[in-house]
Enzyme design. Structure first.
Site, PDB file in Angstrom:
ATOM      1  N   GLU A 202       0.737  -1.122  -0.020  1.00  0.00           N
ATOM      2  CA  GLU A 202      -0.110  -0.018  -0.284  1.00  0.00           C
ATOM      3  C   GLU A 202       0.888   1.208  -0.188  1.00  0.00           C
ATOM      4  OE1 GLU A 202      -3.055   0.426  -0.430  1.00  0.00           O
ATOM      5  OE2 GLU A 202      -3.717  -1.551  -0.352  1.00  0.00           O
TER       6      GLU A 202
ATOM      7  N   SER B  50     -29.429 -19.364 -25.777  1.00  0.00           N
ATOM      8  CA  SER B  50     -30.355 -18.730 -26.752  1.00  0.00           C
ATOM      9  C   SER B  50     -31.038 -17.467 -26.400  1.00  0.00           C
ATOM     10  CB  SER B  50     -31.212 -19.937 -27.326  1.00  0.00           C
ATOM     11  OG  SER B  50     -30.530 -21.110 -27.751  1.00  0.00           O
TER      12      SER B  50
END
Length: 845
Positions: free
Chosen positions: A102, A378
């Site tokens: 960090e 589909s």
């Protein structure tokens, strides 16, 4: 007398005007610079004095309130669940892991890391996009605890000033201590102590190197790096932290390598706080607040916000009631999951979400309705194939030749059970979910046009999806029910796609608006007439086709979708045959009032956990149960027909075999699949790159893992009997009943004749949008080729001509004319048997 020497006076040199101007300009700039510097110093001092950092000494306890669309409070949440620990309680290896990933220069800078900012700027400039940030741990603490989420230069300036004041007020160890206690680590764990307990079931002081590295990597993105939801991504992030620690000399390479070998071992889930009601919806609201408003999860849950949503309690309760009932999930083998999203198609308002079937959902657990990425099968056909085709001028009665076709590069998609159906209309191909016609139509309109339409509809299509296999729903990345529901709003909303949104507005603890109040965003996609025609076609999917399980006592339109199991040894039987099962099952449908998308499947599909259903069965039934409850006591309304609507049916265009004869015109042929001897239509010319790419991808639509989806399977007619286009005669299945079969209504479209408004009773809607798909009249004895009872009053389309009679050659002793479509849905209970004793050659009138 000596001559006098007079000194001659030299003329003075005149100052250059240019030098004078430079001198004056320099003086002005110096004065302005000094003044600006003075103003800057004064402004900094004022901001510094006005920055209140006392909140860092207080435990946050401000609840955030969530409201439904009527303004009633849904629930309140707070993050006041952390267990504050002193810095010396945490192991040094944990502190090293956090600072390594960090803020590597945390103990060297004074709140702002100018080297880090310059490095990040260079890396981002070189990459062309943001790959690295320059925020320090102090800045992150200031941003999380002290500032509003507005994305402005003034807020960034406040963040910088606050960071400097924090550094002046607290020691480095105090700052790091506060950061580790206030930060969110995902899965409901606030602060490092709770994170250690949640993930590893131990005190933070007992964390190992590998565990410390894993936890240090989570705060950047708790959802994406959660070891519970995304273990692989979490492991990669952990290894990155270990590599950084080794590079920075915090651990040795040997320690790094040893820690990287460790498998992630998580503790059993502990009881964690969750939203009291509607957890899936609240979780999505938190995600939306983060994505659209720039709020961190900690700000959302600790800043006393008031979040007003579109949640409709009646709709939400209907969905949760159904999802709590195991009777609606009969084939659960353990761990069966599902998700549903319900939206208002006119506005895009998200009215209800159920994101899992977990009886006791945890706070911020994975949401299968909004975060899932699965191949849609589909259900993608209307969006990438049929809607763009209607927009390009095709009509429901234009025809496609359904036969085995090599689309180039070896890509030869198949229908379910390798059946072929000859000439079929666009509408019939959609209603029965045939695969080959969908691919042929996409090739005809152009794959780029289909993909562009899909992307505009909000689908996350990738460059790898540029293959013809995408026509069958074989997305490389997949999509979510939320994205599918949003895409289908265009059909129910006169061609305008409504962008999905759950949050109406957010106000802070003082009542001030945070960001902007959300207004509906509509994006035109189709002409109203094309959207209405699409709706009438999708209505037939529900009334006559693969989606019959979604029928209810009000107008419903929708599409089913199913993806097949991976073609791998795991899913083979002992003879090497593919197991008949499915990986994902979908139904996306809508009424005039609601649009909903349902997904059903397992988190991890394996030989013990796979579906034996299709989208037309349980997902369609779930849609029906939820929507019928949600619309209880709501008056039945029809889909709105656009003003000045004039139906266009088409009928002139032919695709995938221009000169191929209709089955009805091939005297003496049975109309069966090619395997039974039916001549094929001329093969389509090899497609350019897209068809070759589809083949190279392994025939995408044939294997889900290669991004392919099988067509929607439905029980087939004996012998693979082919059918005429809807509006033509049923396929000559060889039943004796068929010999006596279709009367009026069995007419096929005239060759080369477009049909406009004025279709018969069984056209696309009573108003005759032009599909003209008249089935055999009631009392044909053989039923339609789907095996369903034909609608009463079926009639021929205006202007159609009866085709020449064709002798059927099929034999069918005791065979049933079950549907030959591509959905493996069981016929509805009222489906006509369509059987006849004995054999016979059915003459089709």
């Amino acid at each position: 007398m000596e001559p006098s020497h007079e000194t001659q006076q030299q003329p003075k040199k005149k100052a250059s005007p240019f030098k004078i101007i430079l001198l004056l300009l320099g003086s002005v700039l110096a004065v302005v610079g000094l003044g600006g510097l003075g103003w800057g110093i004064q402004t900094y001092r004022q901001m510094y004095a006005g920055t209140d950092i006392s909140l860092l000494d207080k435990e946050p306890a401000r609840s955030t309130f969530f409201y439904d669309r009527s303004g009633a409070v849904i629930t309140e949440l707070t993050n006041a669940r952390m267990e504050y620990m002193l810095l010396n309680h945490f192991p040094k290896i944990m502190l090293d892991a956090v600072t390594a990933v960090e803020d590597a220069r945390f103990y060297e800078h004074h709140g702002l890391d100018y080297q880090g900012i310059a490095r990040a700027f260079y890396q981002n400039l070189k990459s062309g996009y943001t790959v690295e940030g320059g925020s320090t741990i102090t800045q992150q603490l200031a941003k999380t605890m002290l500032l509003t989420p507005e994305q402005t230069y003034r807020r960034k300036l406040k963040e910088a000033v606050a960071s400097l004041k924090i550094e002046d007020t607290y020691s480095k160890d105090q700052i790091l201590e506060k950061y580790l206690n206030y930060i969110y680590f995902g899965e409901g764990a606030w602060g490092l102590q709770r994170a250690a307990e949640t993930y590893f079931g131990k005190d933070a002081s007992q964390l190992t190197l590998a565990e410390s590295a894993l936890l240090a990597g989570i705060p950047k993105s708790p959802t994406n790096y959660s070891p519970v939801k995304k273990p692989e991504a979490s492991k990669e992030r952990r290894n990155l932290v270990l590599s950084l620690m080794a590079e920075q000399g915090r651990i040795t390479p040997a320690q790094r390598d040893e820690a990287m070998k460790e498998e992630i071992r998580l503790a059993a889930p502990a009881a964690q706080q969750t939203a009291k009601i509607y957890p899936s919806y609240i979780d999505h609201v938190i995600n939306e607040a983060s994505q659209k408003y720039g709020l961190t999860e900690q700000q959302i849950l600790s800043s006393g916000l008031h979040i007003h949503t579109n949640l409709d309690p009646k709709v939400q309760q209907a969905a949760e009631e159904v999802y709590r009932n195991p009777d609606f999930f009969p084939e659960d083998k353990g761990g069966l999951q599902s998700g549903i999203v319900l939206m208002e198609p006119q506005t895009g308002a998200v009215l209800g979400i159920v994101g899992s079937r977990n009886p006791d959902p945890k706070f911020r657990e994975f949401n299968y309705a909004t975060q899932n990425e699965r191949q849609p099968g589909s259900t993608l056909k209307p969006l990438l194939v049929y809607a763009p085709a209607l927009a390009a001028g095709f009509g429901p009665r234009d025809q496609i030749y359904d036969t085995e076709t090599d689309f180039g590069g070896g890509y030869t998609p198949m229908n379910y059970r390798k059946q072929f159906h000859g000439w079929v209309t666009l509408e019939e191909a959609l209603v029965e979910s045939y695969n080959i016609p969908a691919v042929a139509l996409l090739k005809e309109i152009g794959i780029d046009q289909g993909l562009e339409f899909g992307r505009k509809a909000g689908l996350p299509l990738q460059e790898a999806d540029r293959t013809l296999g995408i026509a069958l729903g074989g997305m490389s990345k997949g999509t979510s029910p939320l994205q599918m529901a949003q895409a289908y709003t265009m059909f129910a909303n006169n061609g305008n796609l409504a962008k999905a949104y759950a949050i109406r507005k957010i106000t802070d603890a003082q009542g001030n608006l945070v960001g902007r109040e959300t207004q509906p965003v509509l994006e035109p996609m189709l002409e109203p007439g094309a959207a209405y025609t699409m709706t009438k076609m999708l209505e037939k999917v529900v009334t006559e086709g693969t989606g019959r399980s979604a029928r209810m006592d009000r107008p419903v339109a929708g599409k089913t979708g199913t993806t097949q199991l991976p073609d791998t040894p795991e899913f083979k039987d002992r003879w090497g045959n593919q197991i008949d099962g499915s990986k994902d099952a979908w139904f996306v449908g809508y009424t005039p009032e609601l649009v909903a998308a349902v997904w059903l499947g397992y988190e991890k599909t394996n030989k013990d956990h796979y579906l034996t259903t299709t989208g037309g069965k349980y997902p369609a039934s779930l849609f029906k149960e939820v929507v019928s409850r949600a619309l209880k006591d709501v008056p039945v309304t029809a889909f709105s027909r656009p003003e000045k609507y004039r139906a266009y049916a088409g009928g002139r265009k032919r695709i995938n075999g221009e000169n191929a004869p209709k089955y009805a015109e091939r005297t003496g042929e049975s109309g069966t699949a090619k395997a039974a001897g039916t001549p094929a239509a001329p093969a389509a010319a090899p497609a350019p790159q897209e068809a070759a790419a589809a083949a190279a991808a392994g025939a995408q639509a044939q294997t889900p893992e290669a991004a392919g989806a099988k067509g929607e399977a439905r029980p087939a007619a004996a012998g693979g009997a082919a059918k005429e286009p809807a509006g033509g005669q049923p396929g000559a299945e060889g039943t004796a009943a068929a010999k006596e079969g279709a009367a009026a209504g069995g007419a096929s479209p005239p060759a080369g004749g477009d049909t406009a408004a004025g279709a018969g009773a069984d056209g696309t809607g009573a108003d005759g949008t032009g599909a003209g798909e008249a089935g055999p009249a009631a009392g044909t004895g053989g039923g339609t080729a789907e095996g369903t009872a034909p609608p009463a009053g079926s009639g021929s389309t205006a202007g159609s001509e009866p085709p020449p009679q064709t002798a059927g050659g099929g034999t069918g002793a005791g065979s049933s004319t079950q549907p030959g479509g591509d959905e493996a849905d069981a016929p509805a209970p009222e489906a006509a048997a369509g059987t006849a004793a004995g054999t016979g050659t059915g003459a089709t009138p």
